[in-house]
Scaffold this motif. Structure first.
Motif, PDB file in Angstrom:
ATOM      1  N   UNK A  44       0.887  -1.367  -0.058  1.00  0.00           N
ATOM      2  CA  UNK A  44      -0.167   0.068  -0.060  1.00  0.00           C
ATOM      3  C   UNK A  44       0.872   1.295  -0.121  1.00  0.00           C
ATOM      4  N   UNK A  45       0.793   2.042  -0.876  1.00  0.00           N
ATOM      5  CA  UNK A  45       1.679   3.307  -1.117  1.00  0.00           C
ATOM      6  C   UNK A  45       0.674   4.499  -1.120  1.00  0.00           C
ATOM      7  N   UNK A  46       1.405   5.571  -0.232  1.00  0.00           N
ATOM      8  CA  UNK A  46       0.421   6.786  -0.342  1.00  0.00           C
ATOM      9  C   UNK A  46       1.532   7.884  -0.358  1.00  0.00           C
ATOM     10  N   UNK A  47       1.375   8.754  -1.447  1.00  0.00           N
ATOM     11  CA  UNK A  47       2.679   9.707  -1.968  1.00  0.00           C
ATOM     12  C   UNK A  47       1.905  11.210  -1.280  1.00  0.00           C
ATOM     13  N   UNK A  48       2.593  11.713  -0.290  1.00  0.00           N
ATOM     14  CA  UNK A  48       1.978  13.059   0.272  1.00  0.00           C
ATOM     15  C   UNK A  48       3.011  14.036   0.060  1.00  0.00           C
ATOM     16  N   UNK A  49       3.950  14.027  -0.669  1.00  0.00           N
ATOM     17  CA  UNK A  49       4.981  15.003  -0.600  1.00  0.00           C
ATOM     18  C   UNK A  49       5.118  15.400  -2.089  1.00  0.00           C
ATOM     19  N   UNK A  50       5.364  16.671  -2.355  1.00  0.00           N
ATOM     20  CA  UNK A  50       5.374  17.389  -3.826  1.00  0.00           C
ATOM     21  C   UNK A  50       6.797  16.517  -4.169  1.00  0.00           C
ATOM     22  N   UNK A  51       6.729  16.111  -5.525  1.00  0.00           N
ATOM     23  CA  UNK A  51       7.877  15.660  -6.200  1.00  0.00           C
ATOM     24  C   UNK A  51       8.095  16.528  -7.483  1.00  0.00           C
ATOM     25  N   UNK A  52       9.472  16.878  -7.648  1.00  0.00           N
ATOM     26  CA  UNK A  52       9.926  17.522  -8.423  1.00  0.00           C
ATOM     27  C   UNK A  52      10.140  17.171  -9.834  1.00  0.00           C
ATOM     28  N   UNK A  53      10.234  15.809 -10.007  1.00  0.00           N
ATOM     29  CA  UNK A  53      10.314  15.079 -11.368  1.00  0.00           C
ATOM     30  C   UNK A  53       9.293  13.897 -11.545  1.00  0.00           C
ATOM     31  N   UNK A  54       9.828  12.785 -12.015  1.00  0.00           N
ATOM     32  CA  UNK A  54       8.962  11.644 -12.479  1.00  0.00           C
ATOM     33  C   UNK A  54       8.664  10.717 -11.148  1.00  0.00           C
ATOM     34  N   UNK A  55       7.486  10.011 -11.411  1.00  0.00           N
ATOM     35  CA  UNK A  55       7.146   9.363 -10.111  1.00  0.00           C
ATOM     36  C   UNK A  55       6.651   7.546 -10.991  1.00  0.00           C
ATOM     37  N   UNK A  56       7.308   6.829 -10.666  1.00  0.00           N
ATOM     38  CA  UNK A  56       7.139   5.511 -10.996  1.00  0.00           C
ATOM     39  C   UNK A  56       6.658   4.951  -9.721  1.00  0.00           C
ATOM     40  N   UNK A  57       5.563   4.074  -9.630  1.00  0.00           N
ATOM     41  CA  UNK A  57       5.028   3.526  -8.273  1.00  0.00           C
ATOM     42  C   UNK A  57       4.088   2.247  -8.786  1.00  0.00           C
ATOM     43  N   UNK A  58       4.216   1.137  -7.934  1.00  0.00           N
ATOM     44  CA  UNK A  58       3.571   0.042  -8.123  1.00  0.00           C
ATOM     45  C   UNK A  58       3.379  -0.334  -6.704  1.00  0.00           C
ATOM     46  N   UNK A  59       2.062  -0.941  -6.530  1.00  0.00           N
ATOM     47  CA  UNK A  59       1.444  -1.443  -5.266  1.00  0.00           C
ATOM     48  C   UNK A  59      -0.162  -1.994  -5.494  1.00  0.00           C
ATOM     49  N   UNK A  60      -0.374  -2.641  -4.245  1.00  0.00           N
ATOM     50  CA  UNK A  60      -1.683  -2.951  -4.352  1.00  0.00           C
ATOM     51  C   UNK A  60      -2.750  -1.897  -4.337  1.00  0.00           C
ATOM     52  N   UNK A  61      -2.514  -0.984  -3.528  1.00  0.00           N
ATOM     53  CA  UNK A  61      -3.162   0.279  -3.250  1.00  0.00           C
ATOM     54  C   UNK A  61      -2.133   1.406  -3.551  1.00  0.00           C
ATOM     55  N   UNK A  62      -2.545   2.277  -4.492  1.00  0.00           N
ATOM     56  CA  UNK A  62      -1.540   3.608  -4.689  1.00  0.00           C
ATOM     57  C   UNK A  62      -2.349   4.768  -4.632  1.00  0.00           C
ATOM     58  N   UNK A  63      -2.235   5.563  -3.880  1.00  0.00           N
ATOM     59  CA  UNK A  63      -2.510   6.879  -3.793  1.00  0.00           C
ATOM     60  C   UNK A  63      -1.685   8.138  -3.893  1.00  0.00           C
ATOM     61  N   UNK A  64      -1.987   8.976  -4.725  1.00  0.00           N
ATOM     62  CA  UNK A  64      -0.942  10.002  -5.148  1.00  0.00           C
ATOM     63  C   UNK A  64      -1.868  11.439  -4.612  1.00  0.00           C
TER      64      UNK A  64
END
Length: 386
Positions: A44-64
């Protein structure tokens, strides 16, 4: 927070720059700023910080839940994007929900895909699709049940196998070309500057009911082909190597319950531990070659285990159920073919069937591993009966 270099992610996802941040955890919340591309994986992945470049993400549950300046490449069971994306979005998931604006294109495939933010171009493939935020470029949707509303500056192409719905106050500056079983009811408040063209219903686009029937038919054909292939391979193995097949059957049927259980325990350990060892080797450049070799051997072990499980079942039938018709105890290719067929039929029995197949397979795997060990590491002079 644990940071490790995931070679597997490097192989699966192309790098857009030399600098990158790799993060992998089971339950992961990315809340600390990163200076470059981020490659994130977890259950389970949660992204809660600003990202200045690209994001590659994999997981059962992904929240951006924070803005991403670059592109987003996401895969998982559920993908949710709630903040703006400065580049393109590429996603594959069972359920996808993009509720914020995307400066680039959105290309996604999933069972249910909802895009309520505005994007440049939208390209979707899936079951239930809804695009309600509009787009400044072309839109192509291929699905079963499709809903369209919003302000679209380019052309729109729709292929719907079940139903196509146009929302109130929809504005399409270009042309609308759509395919569906029935013509869509275009609301009086909707405006299509380039006109709407209904192309009818393509014969090769299945409805939900047809797709369900095709899936069932395909599954049935797959099971029949798999069973026939197993019968052929089992017959060939016994026909070409009768002594070896008889040895495995003897060890499985005459070693006693305790020793058979030990063989099954060894096989179960190989089934479970081998993938973990292979993954650990693949994560290092030094062990990658060994990991690939072990991966091939592991797949071969799985195949042989299930084939020899059928051979063991055939030997059991020969020695017990068919003993009254013949005094022969040696297993033949006919017994192996019959054993694979009977074992696959037993597999259809709920709960018990799969357990029987699995037990025979892990027992066969344990016996194969034991014989391979004795052949490779024990001298002929000191070999003893297993």
């Amino acid at each position: 927070m644990k940071r490790i270099f995931l070679t597997l992610l490097i192989l699966l996802f192309p790098l857009t720059g030399l600098a990158a941040t790799f993060v992998s955890e089971n339950e992961l919340t990315l809340s600390e700023p990163v200076p470059d591309n981020a490659y994130v994986a977890g259950a389970n992945v949660s992204v809660s910080t600003d990202l200045p470049a690209d994001l590659t993400v994999a997981g059962g549950t992904v929240g951006i839940y924070a803005p991403v300046t670059g592109d987003v490449l996401a895969a998982g069971g559920t993908v949710v994007i709630e903040r703006p994306v400065g580049g393109d979005v590429r996603a594959a998931s069972g359920r996808i929900n993009i509720s914020s604006d995307v400066a680039g294109d959105v290309a996604a495939a999933g069972g249910t895909v909802t895009v309520s933010g505005k994007a440049r171009g939208v390209y979707l493939f899936g079951g239930t699709l809804a695009v309600t935020g509009g787009a400044s470029g072309p839109v192509t949707l291929y699905g079963s049940d499709i809903t369209l509303s919003g302000d679209f500056s380019g052309d729109v192409e729709i292929i719907a196998s079940d139903h196509f719905t146009i929302g109130e106050n929809t504005h399409i500056a270009g042309t609308l070309r759509y395919n569906a079983p029935e013509q869509a009811a275009i609301p009086a408040s909707a405006k299509i500057d380039g006109g709407a063209t209904y192309t009818g219903s393509y014969a090769y686009v299945p409805t939900k009911e047809e797709a369900r029937k095709f899936a069932l038919a395909g599954a049935g054909i797959f099971l029949v082909v798999r069973t026939l292939a197993g019968m052929i391979v089992a017959g060939l193995l016994v026909g070409l190597f009768p002594t070896f097949a008889g040895r495995i059957a003897d060890l499985a049927l005459t070693s006693g319950g305790r020793r058979t259980a030990l063989f099954a325990l060894l096989g179960f350990g190989l089934f479970v531990a081998s993938p973990l060892l292979i993954l650990l080797l693949l994560l290092s450049f030094v062990g990658a070659g060994i990991g690939l070799l072990l991966g091939i051997l592991y797949l071969l072990l799985l195949l042989l285990a299930y084939i020899y499980a059928g051979i063991i079942a055939g030997a059991a039938l020969r020695r017990h159920a068919l003993a009254r018709f013949s005094s022969r105890t040696e297993i033949s290719w006919r017994d192996a073919v019959l054993g694979v067929l009977v074992l696959n039929l037993i597999g259809f029995v709920p709960v018990v069937g799969p357990l029987v197949k699995f037990f025979l397979a892990i027992a066969a795997a344990g016996i194969l591993a034991s014989l391979a060990y004795r052949f490779a590491f024990r001298s002929l002079d000191t070999q003893e009966t297993v």
